[in-house]
Design a protein around this motif. Structure first.
Motif, PDB file in Angstrom:
ATOM      1  N   ASP A 155      23.571  41.987  19.350  1.00 45.37           N
ATOM      2  CA  ASP A 155      24.227  41.343  18.209  1.00 45.37           C
ATOM      3  C   ASP A 155      25.553  41.996  17.822  1.00 45.37           C
ATOM      4  OD1 ASP A 155      22.216  39.490  18.075  1.00 45.37           O
ATOM      5  OD2 ASP A 155      21.223  40.387  16.335  1.00 45.37           O
ATOM      6  N   ASP A 156      25.705  43.284  18.047  1.00 45.63           N
ATOM      7  CA  ASP A 156      26.921  43.986  17.627  1.00 45.63           C
ATOM      8  C   ASP A 156      27.904  44.235  18.763  1.00 45.63           C
ATOM      9  OD1 ASP A 156      26.034  44.138  14.981  1.00 45.63           O
ATOM     10  OD2 ASP A 156      24.897  45.955  15.397  1.00 45.63           O
ATOM     11  N   ILE A 157      27.628  43.726  19.959  1.00 43.66           N
ATOM     12  CA  ILE A 157      28.523  43.927  21.094  1.00 43.66           C
ATOM     13  C   ILE A 157      29.714  42.988  20.948  1.00 43.66           C
ATOM     14  CG2 ILE A 157      28.772  43.838  23.607  1.00 43.66           C
ATOM     15  CD1 ILE A 157      26.878  46.026  22.655  1.00 43.66           C
ATOM     16  N   ARG A 158      30.920  43.544  21.006  1.00 43.94           N
ATOM     17  CA  ARG A 158      32.153  42.757  20.901  1.00 43.94           C
ATOM     18  C   ARG A 158      33.120  43.215  21.984  1.00 43.94           C
ATOM     19  NH1 ARG A 158      29.126  40.634  18.055  1.00 43.94           N
ATOM     20  NH2 ARG A 158      29.404  39.672  16.038  1.00 43.94           N
ATOM     21  N   ASP A 159      34.076  42.376  22.264  1.00 44.28           N
ATOM     22  CA  ASP A 159      35.108  42.652  23.248  1.00 44.28           C
ATOM     23  C   ASP A 159      35.858  43.940  22.895  1.00 44.28           C
ATOM     24  OD1 ASP A 159      38.032  42.365  24.197  1.00 44.28           O
ATOM     25  OD2 ASP A 159      36.994  40.822  25.341  1.00 44.28           O
ATOM     26  N   ALA A 160      36.022  44.820  23.881  1.00 39.09           N
ATOM     27  CA  ALA A 160      36.700  46.102  23.651  1.00 39.09           C
ATOM     28  C   ALA A 160      38.181  45.915  23.347  1.00 39.09           C
ATOM     29  CB  ALA A 160      36.523  47.005  24.876  1.00 39.09           C
ATOM     30  N   ALA A 161      38.744  44.778  23.715  1.00 35.91           N
ATOM     31  CA  ALA A 161      40.157  44.512  23.451  1.00 35.91           C
ATOM     32  C   ALA A 161      40.391  43.983  22.035  1.00 35.91           C
ATOM     33  CB  ALA A 161      40.686  43.509  24.475  1.00 35.91           C
ATOM     34  N   GLY A 162      39.322  43.807  21.267  1.00 31.44           N
ATOM     35  CA  GLY A 162      39.459  43.382  19.886  1.00 31.44           C
ATOM     36  C   GLY A 162      39.634  41.887  19.684  1.00 31.44           C
ATOM     37  N   HIS A 163      39.223  41.087  20.659  1.00 30.75           N
ATOM     38  CA  HIS A 163      39.363  39.631  20.537  1.00 30.75           C
ATOM     39  C   HIS A 163      38.165  38.978  19.851  1.00 30.75           C
ATOM     40  CE1 HIS A 163      42.003  40.491  24.114  1.00 30.75           C
ATOM     41  NE2 HIS A 163      42.825  39.998  23.214  1.00 30.75           N
ATOM     42  N   ASN A 164      37.208  39.765  19.409  1.00 33.48           N
ATOM     43  CA  ASN A 164      36.017  39.275  18.716  1.00 33.48           C
ATOM     44  C   ASN A 164      35.135  38.402  19.605  1.00 33.48           C
ATOM     45  OD1 ASN A 164      34.665  39.841  16.390  1.00 33.48           O
ATOM     46  ND2 ASN A 164      35.402  38.056  15.281  1.00 33.48           N
ATOM     47  N   THR A 165      35.268  38.553  20.922  1.00 36.63           N
ATOM     48  CA  THR A 165      34.430  37.820  21.871  1.00 36.63           C
ATOM     49  C   THR A 165      33.029  38.400  21.835  1.00 36.63           C
ATOM     50  OG1 THR A 165      36.336  37.438  23.279  1.00 36.63           O
ATOM     51  CG2 THR A 165      34.192  37.203  24.304  1.00 36.63           C
ATOM     52  N   GLU A 166      32.039  37.546  21.918  1.00 38.10           N
ATOM     53  CA  GLU A 166      30.644  37.960  21.895  1.00 38.10           C
ATOM     54  C   GLU A 166      29.967  37.559  23.195  1.00 38.10           C
ATOM     55  OE1 GLU A 166      28.564  36.580  18.330  1.00 38.10           O
ATOM     56  OE2 GLU A 166      30.522  36.048  17.527  1.00 38.10           O
ATOM     57  N   LEU A 167      28.796  38.131  23.433  1.00 38.01           N
ATOM     58  CA  LEU A 167      27.996  37.680  24.564  1.00 38.01           C
ATOM     59  C   LEU A 167      26.548  37.602  24.165  1.00 38.01           C
ATOM     60  CD1 LEU A 167      26.408  40.279  25.953  1.00 38.01           C
ATOM     61  CD2 LEU A 167      28.683  40.737  26.771  1.00 38.01           C
ATOM     62  N   ASP A 168      25.796  36.879  24.994  1.00 37.47           N
ATOM     63  CA  ASP A 168      24.388  36.651  24.706  1.00 37.47           C
ATOM     64  C   ASP A 168      23.617  36.683  26.016  1.00 37.47           C
ATOM     65  OD1 ASP A 168      22.095  35.827  23.092  1.00 37.47           O
ATOM     66  OD2 ASP A 168      22.308  33.884  24.067  1.00 37.47           O
ATOM     67  N   VAL A 169      22.494  37.377  26.011  1.00 38.06           N
ATOM     68  CA  VAL A 169      21.551  37.341  27.120  1.00 38.06           C
ATOM     69  C   VAL A 169      20.268  36.743  26.554  1.00 38.06           C
ATOM     70  CG1 VAL A 169      20.164  38.705  28.725  1.00 38.06           C
ATOM     71  CG2 VAL A 169      22.554  39.326  28.318  1.00 38.06           C
ATOM     72  N   ALA A 170      19.783  35.689  27.189  1.00 36.13           N
ATOM     73  CA  ALA A 170      18.602  34.999  26.680  1.00 36.13           C
ATOM     74  C   ALA A 170      17.736  34.522  27.837  1.00 36.13           C
ATOM     75  CB  ALA A 170      19.013  33.814  25.813  1.00 36.13           C
ATOM     76  N   VAL A 171      16.452  34.374  27.550  1.00 38.64           N
ATOM     77  CA  VAL A 171      15.492  33.852  28.532  1.00 38.64           C
ATOM     78  C   VAL A 171      15.027  32.483  28.065  1.00 38.64           C
ATOM     79  CG1 VAL A 171      13.245  34.219  29.625  1.00 38.64           C
ATOM     80  CG2 VAL A 171      14.723  36.170  29.139  1.00 38.64           C
ATOM     81  N   HIS A 172      15.029  31.521  28.972  1.00 40.56           N
ATOM     82  CA  HIS A 172      14.500  30.189  28.668  1.00 40.56           C
ATOM     83  C   HIS A 172      12.979  30.303  28.677  1.00 40.56           C
ATOM     84  CE1 HIS A 172      13.561  25.950  28.927  1.00 40.56           C
ATOM     85  NE2 HIS A 172      14.828  25.689  28.624  1.00 40.56           N
ATOM     86  N   LEU A 173      12.346  30.024  27.563  1.00 36.22           N
ATOM     87  CA  LEU A 173      10.918  30.256  27.403  1.00 36.22           C
ATOM     88  C   LEU A 173      10.046  29.279  28.173  1.00 36.22           C
ATOM     89  CD1 LEU A 173      10.935  31.115  23.604  1.00 36.22           C
ATOM     90  CD2 LEU A 173      10.820  32.693  25.542  1.00 36.22           C
ATOM     91  N   HIS A 174      10.620  28.187  28.650  1.00 36.76           N
ATOM     92  CA  HIS A 174       9.834  27.204  29.402  1.00 36.76           C
ATOM     93  C   HIS A 174       9.884  27.428  30.903  1.00 36.76           C
ATOM     94  CE1 HIS A 174       8.979  24.960  25.793  1.00 36.76           C
ATOM     95  NE2 HIS A 174      10.268  24.958  25.506  1.00 36.76           N
ATOM     96  N   ASP A 175      11.064  27.783  31.429  1.00 36.06           N
ATOM     97  CA  ASP A 175      11.161  27.902  32.890  1.00 36.06           C
ATOM     98  C   ASP A 175      11.488  29.309  33.379  1.00 36.06           C
ATOM     99  OD1 ASP A 175      13.907  28.228  32.515  1.00 36.06           O
ATOM    100  OD2 ASP A 175      14.420  26.242  33.262  1.00 36.06           O
ATOM    101  N   GLY A 176      11.724  30.250  32.467  1.00 38.68           N
ATOM    102  CA  GLY A 176      11.936  31.634  32.854  1.00 38.68           C
ATOM    103  C   GLY A 176      13.304  31.955  33.419  1.00 38.68           C
ATOM    104  N   THR A 177      14.266  31.052  33.259  1.00 34.58           N
ATOM    105  CA  THR A 177      15.611  31.378  33.722  1.00 34.58           C
ATOM    106  C   THR A 177      16.307  32.275  32.706  1.00 34.58           C
ATOM    107  OG1 THR A 177      16.460  29.332  32.752  1.00 34.58           O
ATOM    108  CG2 THR A 177      15.908  29.277  35.105  1.00 34.58           C
TER     109      THR A 177
END
Length: 80
Positions: free
Chosen positions: A11-33
């Motif tokens: 939740d607190d990971i942001r772009d080191a260049a200060g562009h306020n870019t975020e990322l998300d890692v998630a698992v699909h609970l139905h198919d496991g992708t």
């Protein structure tokens, strides 16, 4: 309700260049992708500690995805 389970540790990971870019890692609970999303741009620059956190989140997601796919019946459809 979302079919994806996002990793709250990022939740607190942001772009080191200060562009306020975020990322998300998630698992699909139905198919496991596993979904890796970079939000608000096409790339993100991470410092070394944040890169480690992302790598760990991907490993956690892979383990969760393996558990989901291991419990599925062999011929069960993976519709969403």
């Amino acid at each position: 309700m979302s079919a994806f389970d996002s990793d709250p540790a990022l939740d607190d990971i942001r772009d080191a260049a200060g562009h306020n870019t975020e990322l998300d890692v998630a698992v699909h609970l139905h198919d496991g992708t596993v979904r890796l999303s970079i939000l608000w741009t096409q790339e993100i620059l991470l410092n070394a500690d944040d890169a480690d956190q992302v790598a760990q989140a991907l490993q956690r997601a892979a383990e969760q995805a393996r558990r989901i796919t291991a419990t599925r019946e062999p011929n069960r459809p993976t519709s969403t």
